[in-house]
Design a protein around this motif. Structure first.
Motif, PDB file in Angstrom:
ATOM      1  N   ILE A   1      31.396  24.295   6.776  1.00  0.00           N
ATOM      2  CA  ILE A   1      30.388  24.720   7.742  1.00  0.00           C
ATOM      3  C   ILE A   1      30.548  23.888   9.008  1.00  0.00           C
ATOM      4  O   ILE A   1      30.886  22.703   8.958  1.00  0.00           O
ATOM      5  N   SER A   2      30.279  24.497  10.135  1.00  0.00           N
ATOM      6  CA  SER A   2      30.416  23.850  11.433  1.00  0.00           C
ATOM      7  C   SER A   2      29.601  22.555  11.525  1.00  0.00           C
ATOM      8  O   SER A   2      28.460  22.492  11.047  1.00  0.00           O
ATOM      9  N   VAL A   3      30.183  21.558  12.197  1.00  0.00           N
ATOM     10  CA  VAL A   3      29.456  20.309  12.433  1.00  0.00           C
ATOM     11  C   VAL A   3      28.209  20.559  13.275  1.00  0.00           C
ATOM     12  O   VAL A   3      27.224  19.824  13.176  1.00  0.00           O
ATOM     13  N   VAL A   4      28.229  21.624  14.078  1.00  0.00           N
ATOM     14  CA  VAL A   4      27.054  21.985  14.879  1.00  0.00           C
ATOM     15  C   VAL A   4      25.925  22.422  13.957  1.00  0.00           C
ATOM     16  O   VAL A   4      24.793  21.943  14.059  1.00  0.00           O
ATOM     17  N   HIS A   5      26.222  23.318  13.028  1.00  0.00           N
ATOM     18  CA  HIS A   5      25.186  23.836  12.134  1.00  0.00           C
ATOM     19  C   HIS A   5      24.723  22.804  11.109  1.00  0.00           C
ATOM     20  O   HIS A   5      23.612  22.907  10.595  1.00  0.00           O
TER      21      HIS A   5
END
Length: 99
Positions: free
Chosen positions: A15-19
């Motif tokens: 999963i994205s580091v942003v999310h």
């Protein structure tokens, strides 16, 4: 700026580091981009790979920017409260505030 980091994945969960809420700061100032990100654990063996992936993704997205600084920070400590609603959905968790 965060759009440029959406393709940076935490390799353990995909999963994205942003999310995951790992990006604490992402700004563009004249001549450079500065990013502060953290990890879920200081002992993460993939820290260098994640930082380099962030640099590469930003360099591709902002090819006119000569300097990209990505720093690991540990304060404040990351908690699961930082995960976005989309991150919770991707993890298969219920979205906060929805029953």
């Amino acid at each position: 700026m965060l759009d440029g980091l959406l393709d940076v994945l935490d390799p353990e969960v995909g999963i994205s580091v942003v999310h995951l809420g790992l990006v604490y700061r992402a700004v563009r100032v004249p001549g450079r981009i500065e990013v502060d990100l953290t990890l879920t654990a200081r002992t993460c063996p993939l820290a260098g790979m994640i930082v380099e992936d962030a640099r590469e993704c930003l360099a591709r997205r902002f090819d006119d920017c000569p300097v990209i600084l990505v720093s690991l920070v540990w304060s404040p400590a990351w908690t699961p409260d930082r995960i976005t609603d989309q991150g919770h959905a991707l993890l298969g968790h219920p979205i906060r505030g929805v029953s």
